[in-house]
Design a protein around this motif. Structure first.
Motif, PDB file in Angstrom:
ATOM      1  N   GLU A  50       3.195  -3.788  -0.940  1.00 34.78           N
ATOM      2  CA  GLU A  50       3.087  -3.120  -2.241  1.00 34.78           C
ATOM      3  C   GLU A  50       1.768  -2.354  -2.370  1.00 34.78           C
ATOM      4  O   GLU A  50       1.725  -1.302  -3.019  1.00 34.78           O
ATOM      5  CB  GLU A  50       3.237  -4.147  -3.358  1.00 34.78           C
ATOM      6  N   HIS A  51       0.713  -2.865  -1.751  1.00 41.04           N
ATOM      7  CA  HIS A  51      -0.556  -2.133  -1.744  1.00 41.04           C
ATOM      8  C   HIS A  51      -0.359  -0.783  -1.056  1.00 41.04           C
ATOM      9  O   HIS A  51      -0.799   0.264  -1.557  1.00 41.04           O
ATOM     10  CB  HIS A  51      -1.633  -2.947  -1.033  1.00 41.04           C
ATOM     11  N   ALA A  52       0.313  -0.800   0.106  1.00 38.98           N
ATOM     12  CA  ALA A  52       0.534   0.445   0.848  1.00 38.98           C
ATOM     13  C   ALA A  52       1.390   1.433   0.060  1.00 38.98           C
ATOM     14  O   ALA A  52       1.100   2.644   0.024  1.00 38.98           O
ATOM     15  CB  ALA A  52       1.182   0.132   2.198  1.00 38.98           C
ATOM     16  N   ILE A  53       2.448   0.926  -0.583  1.00 41.07           N
ATOM     17  CA  ILE A  53       3.330   1.803  -1.370  1.00 41.07           C
ATOM     18  C   ILE A  53       2.573   2.397  -2.551  1.00 41.07           C
ATOM     19  O   ILE A  53       2.609   3.611  -2.786  1.00 41.07           O
ATOM     20  CB  ILE A  53       4.565   1.001  -1.849  1.00 41.07           C
ATOM     21  N   ALA A  54       1.897   1.546  -3.294  1.00 45.14           N
ATOM     22  CA  ALA A  54       1.165   2.018  -4.478  1.00 45.14           C
ATOM     23  C   ALA A  54       0.060   2.987  -4.089  1.00 45.14           C
ATOM     24  O   ALA A  54      -0.156   4.003  -4.772  1.00 45.14           O
ATOM     25  CB  ALA A  54       0.587   0.823  -5.240  1.00 45.14           C
ATOM     26  N   LYS A  55      -0.649   2.699  -2.998  1.00 51.52           N
ATOM     27  CA  LYS A  55      -1.729   3.590  -2.543  1.00 51.52           C
ATOM     28  C   LYS A  55      -1.163   4.959  -2.177  1.00 51.52           C
ATOM     29  O   LYS A  55      -1.757   5.992  -2.487  1.00 51.52           O
ATOM     30  CB  LYS A  55      -2.446   2.976  -1.340  1.00 51.52           C
ATOM     31  N   LYS A  56      -0.015   4.967  -1.511  1.00 49.85           N
ATOM     32  CA  LYS A  56       0.621   6.246  -1.146  1.00 49.85           C
ATOM     33  C   LYS A  56       0.998   7.027  -2.396  1.00 49.85           C
ATOM     34  O   LYS A  56       0.848   8.250  -2.447  1.00 49.85           O
ATOM     35  CB  LYS A  56       1.861   5.976  -0.291  1.00 49.85           C
ATOM     36  N   PHE A  57       1.457   6.336  -3.422  1.00 52.26           N
ATOM     37  CA  PHE A  57       1.797   7.007  -4.681  1.00 52.26           C
ATOM     38  C   PHE A  57       0.548   7.628  -5.324  1.00 52.26           C
ATOM     39  O   PHE A  57       0.623   8.710  -5.910  1.00 52.26           O
ATOM     40  CB  PHE A  57       2.437   6.035  -5.664  1.00 52.26           C
ATOM     41  N   THR A  58      -0.595   6.938  -5.244  1.00 49.94           N
ATOM     42  CA  THR A  58      -1.815   7.466  -5.872  1.00 49.94           C
ATOM     43  C   THR A  58      -2.272   8.766  -5.225  1.00 49.94           C
ATOM     44  O   THR A  58      -3.020   9.532  -5.832  1.00 49.94           O
ATOM     45  CB  THR A  58      -2.980   6.449  -5.807  1.00 49.94           C
ATOM     46  N   GLU A  59      -1.834   9.026  -4.003  1.00 51.52           N
ATOM     47  CA  GLU A  59      -2.240  10.236  -3.284  1.00 51.52           C
ATOM     48  C   GLU A  59      -1.435  11.465  -3.699  1.00 51.52           C
ATOM     49  O   GLU A  59      -1.731  12.572  -3.267  1.00 51.52           O
ATOM     50  CB  GLU A  59      -2.099  10.008  -1.771  1.00 51.52           C
ATOM     51  N   PRO A  97       4.652  -6.373   7.861  1.00 48.60           N
ATOM     52  CA  PRO A  97       3.676  -5.291   7.685  1.00 48.60           C
ATOM     53  C   PRO A  97       4.113  -3.903   8.152  1.00 48.60           C
ATOM     54  O   PRO A  97       3.270  -2.995   8.263  1.00 48.60           O
ATOM     55  CB  PRO A  97       2.523  -5.767   8.563  1.00 48.60           C
ATOM     56  N   GLU A  98       5.410  -3.673   8.424  1.00 46.14           N
ATOM     57  CA  GLU A  98       5.806  -2.350   8.927  1.00 46.14           C
ATOM     58  C   GLU A  98       5.487  -1.223   7.952  1.00 46.14           C
ATOM     59  O   GLU A  98       5.140  -0.109   8.374  1.00 46.14           O
ATOM     60  CB  GLU A  98       7.306  -2.336   9.246  1.00 46.14           C
ATOM     61  N   THR A  99       5.607  -1.508   6.655  1.00 47.99           N
ATOM     62  CA  THR A  99       5.334  -0.475   5.643  1.00 47.99           C
ATOM     63  C   THR A  99       3.942   0.123   5.812  1.00 47.99           C
ATOM     64  O   THR A  99       3.751   1.335   5.677  1.00 47.99           O
ATOM     65  CB  THR A  99       5.442  -1.080   4.227  1.00 47.99           C
ATOM     66  N   GLN A 100       2.975  -0.736   6.102  1.00 48.78           N
ATOM     67  CA  GLN A 100       1.583  -0.302   6.180  1.00 48.78           C
ATOM     68  C   GLN A 100       1.352   0.684   7.328  1.00 48.78           C
ATOM     69  O   GLN A 100       0.404   1.469   7.278  1.00 48.78           O
ATOM     70  CB  GLN A 100       0.651  -1.513   6.324  1.00 48.78           C
ATOM     71  N   VAL A 101       2.208   0.651   8.352  1.00 55.89           N
ATOM     72  CA  VAL A 101       2.071   1.639   9.426  1.00 55.89           C
ATOM     73  C   VAL A 101       3.031   2.809   9.221  1.00 55.89           C
ATOM     74  O   VAL A 101       2.672   3.973   9.476  1.00 55.89           O
ATOM     75  CB  VAL A 101       2.247   1.005  10.828  1.00 55.89           C
ATOM     76  N   ILE A 102       4.243   2.520   8.749  1.00 56.37           N
ATOM     77  CA  ILE A 102       5.237   3.583   8.522  1.00 56.37           C
ATOM     78  C   ILE A 102       4.709   4.629   7.535  1.00 56.37           C
ATOM     79  O   ILE A 102       4.808   5.842   7.762  1.00 56.37           O
ATOM     80  CB  ILE A 102       6.559   2.978   7.995  1.00 56.37           C
ATOM     81  N   LEU A 103       4.146   4.165   6.414  1.00 55.27           N
ATOM     82  CA  LEU A 103       3.699   5.113   5.389  1.00 55.27           C
ATOM     83  C   LEU A 103       2.482   5.912   5.831  1.00 55.27           C
ATOM     84  O   LEU A 103       2.261   7.015   5.357  1.00 55.27           O
ATOM     85  CB  LEU A 103       3.425   4.387   4.067  1.00 55.27           C
ATOM     86  N   ASN A 104       1.694   5.373   6.767  1.00 54.23           N
ATOM     87  CA  ASN A 104       0.594   6.147   7.330  1.00 54.23           C
ATOM     88  C   ASN A 104       1.089   7.265   8.236  1.00 54.23           C
ATOM     89  O   ASN A 104       0.365   8.222   8.500  1.00 54.23           O
ATOM     90  CB  ASN A 104      -0.359   5.228   8.107  1.00 54.23           C
ATOM     91  N   GLN A 105       2.310   7.134   8.725  1.00 54.33           N
ATOM     92  CA  GLN A 105       2.900   8.180   9.571  1.00 54.33           C
ATOM     93  C   GLN A 105       3.639   9.241   8.751  1.00 54.33           C
ATOM     94  O   GLN A 105       4.057  10.258   9.283  1.00 54.33           O
ATOM     95  CB  GLN A 105       3.873   7.551  10.575  1.00 54.33           C
TER      96      GLN A 105
END
Length: 423
Positions: free
Chosen positions: A12-21, A292-300
Motif C-alpha cells: 500500500e505504501h508503494a501504491i499510495a506513493k505512486k499516486f502522489t507522483e 513485495p512484487e508491487t514495490q518492484v512492478i510499480l517502479n517499472q
C-alpha cells in the motif's frame, strides 16, 4: 483527484506513493496506513479496513474520487461491494470475484472447467482420506489450505513427514480455516516460477509487468514459506513470447470465465505461474497486487498509475508503458524469527536513502513513546534500480550493509539466479 488506499503494508505504501507522483492527484489518504508513509506526503486515516461504514463515511465526507483496495482480506470481506452499494467508485473485485484467490477450490475448478493450464489436483475435507491420497501419490507434493492464509498456507512437502504434519495442521487443527477445514492437494511442479500482473475490468485486461518473488525465508530457497522476502522485475528468464502466451492462454480465458460465471472481475489479477517441461501452468491466482512484487512492478511503470486506473474505472483504455532500460530489485528486512515467533518492538533507526539510488517502502512499523519500532514480521523493503539486474542488486545490498538494523534479517541472494542466467 482525492484518492483513498486501503491497507497498511509495503504494498500500500508503494501504491499510495505512486499516486502522489501524479499531477492529477491533490491528496492521497491511506487507511490505516503506517507511520512510515507520512514522509512521502501520504495522509493517514485511523480507520480499520474492516470498518466498512466508517470508511464509506470518510470517502463521502472527503469527496474521495475513488478508492483502491490493497489487501486480500478486505476483498474477501466484501469491502468493494459495500463501496459500490454506497454509490462510491472503487478499484477492487467484488467478494464473489475475489473467490479467484480466496477459494482455492473455486479457482482450481474454474481452471479445470475452462481449460486453463494448471497442476492436477484433488480436494479433501477428511483427514484420513487426504493422508491416504498423499501416501498413494508419494512426495514431493503440494498441500494448500483452502481460504486466506496471507501467503503462508501452502506447504511444498518434500517428505512424507512434512506432508503428514501439514495435513494435521490444516485439517485437524484447522490452521488457516475460517469455516470447515479443506485442502487442495496438487501435483508437484518443477520449473521457472514467475508472476504476471494485469489490470482488469470485465473482459478487458491490461498487462502491467512480470516479477519474481522469493517466498522462502532463507538463502538458497530454504526455510518456511513467508509472505515474500524479496522480488525483482522484469524477469530475464521470461521472454516476450512467453508473456504473450500467458496473456492468451491464462489471463484472457480467466477474465472471460469470470464474466461467464456471473462474477465479472474489476481490479488486479496476479497470476502465479511456472514454466515446466510439459509447458506453462498456473500455480495460483491472487485478486490483488502482491507484496513485495508491487514495490518492484510499480517502479517499472513509466506511466501515471492514477490516470491508468481512472481511465479503467471510466471505461477507457489506459496508456500503460513499462521501462525497458532498467531493472528494479528489492529486499525485505524482517524481524528475527519471522514467519514464526518473532522479536517485537525492535528499535528502528531513521533511514536516509539520499544518494543511494534506493527507495524504502515501510510495512511493519509504528511509533511507541516517540520512537519508531517494528510492528510485525516484515518491517521494510529496500528497492533499487539499475541498468542491469546486477547493478540493482549491488545498490540494494550496499545500502543494507551500510545501514544494519539489530534483531532483523534478510536474504542475501535476491535475484541471484536471474543474474547467473544473464551471464
Amino acid at each position: 483527484m482525492k484518492l483513498l488506499v486501503i491497507g497498511s503494508g509495503g504494498r500500500e505504501h508503494a501504491i499510495a506513493k505512486k499516486f502522489t507522483e501524479s499531477s492529477l492527484v491533490e491528496t492521497v489518504y491511506c487507511a490505516k496506513g503506517n507511520i512510515g508513509m507520512e514522509k512521502d506526503g501520504i495522509q493517514l486515516v485511523n480507520i480499520a479496513e474492516n470498518d466498512h461504514q466508517a470508511l464509506i463515511h470518510f470517502a463521502k465526507s472527503e469527496e474521495i474520487t475513488w478508492t483502491f483496495i490493497g489487501p486480500e482480506i478486505a476483498l474477501f470481506e466484501g469491502l468493494a461491494d459495500a463501496f459500490e452499494q454506497a454509490g462510491l467508485k472503487v478499484f477492487g473485485p467484488s467478494k464473489k470475484a475475489a473467490d479467484l484467490e480466496c477459494s482455492k477450490q473455486f479457482s482450481k475448478d474454474l481452471m479445470k472447467k475452462y481449460a486453463i493450464p494448471t497442476a492436477a489436483y484433488e480436494i479433501f475435507e477428511d483427514h484420513d482420506a487426504a493422508l491416504a491420497y498423499v501416501e498413494e501419490q508419494g512426495v514431493p507434493i503440494v498441500i494448500k489450505a483452502d481460504g486466506l492464509a496471507a501467503g503462508k498456507g501452502v506447504v511444498v512437502a518434500m517428505t512424507l513427514t512434512e506432508a503428514t504434519n501439514a495435513l494435521s495442521e490444516m485439517l485437524v487443527d484447522g490452521k488457516y480455516a475460517a469455516g470447515k477445514p479443506k485442502v487442495v492437494i496438487e501435483e508437484y511442479l518443477e520449473g521457472e516460477e514467475f508472476s504476471l500482473f494485469a489490470l482488469v475490468n470485465g473482459s478487458k485486461y491490461y498487462y502491467t509487468g512480470v516479477a519474481q518473488d522469493h517466498k522462502r525465508a532463507y538463502d538458497g530457497d530454504k526455510g518456511p514459506n513467508t509472505g515474500g522476502m524479496g522480488a525483482y522485475s522484469p524477469v530475464p528468464q521470461v521472454s516476450e513470447s512467453l508473456i504473450q502466451e500467458v496473456l492468451e492462454t491464462v489471463i484472457k480465458p480467466t477474465v472471460n470465465a469470470m464474466v461467464a460465471e456471473g462474477r465479472p472481475f474489476k481490479g488486479v489479477i496476479y497470476a502465479g505461474l511456472i514454466m515446466t517441461k510439459k509447458g506453462l501452468r498456473v500455480i495460483e491466482f491472487n485478486a490483488r497486487f502482491g507484496d513485495p512484487e508491487t514495490q518492484v512492478i510499480l517502479n517499472q511503470l513509466d506511466s501515471d498509475l492514477a490516470q491508468i486506473i481512472d481511465d479503467i474505472l471510466n471505461e477507457k483504455d489506459p496508456d500503460i508503458k513499462l521501462h525497458t532500460d532498467r531493472y528494479t530489485l528489492g529486499v525485505v528486512v524482517a524481524a528475527e524469527g519471522y514467519p514464526g515467533k518473532m522479536v517485537t518492538d525492535i528499535p528502528l533507526p531513521q533511514l536516509n536513502v539520499e544518494g543511494s539510488g534506493c527507495t524504502i517502502y515501510n510495512a511493519g512499523m509504528k511509533k511507541k513513546k516517540g520512537s519508531f519500532v517494528s510492528d510485525g514480521g516484515r518491517i521494510l523493503f529496500v528497492a533499487a534500480q539499475g541498468s542491469t539486474l546486477q547493478e540493482a542488486q549491488d545498490k540494494a545490498y550496499l545500502y543494507l550493509t551500510d545501514n544494519p538494523i539489530a534483531q532483523t534479517f534478510y536474504r542475501f541472494d535476491i535475484g541471484e539466479k536471474a543474474i547467473q542466467f544473464t551471464k
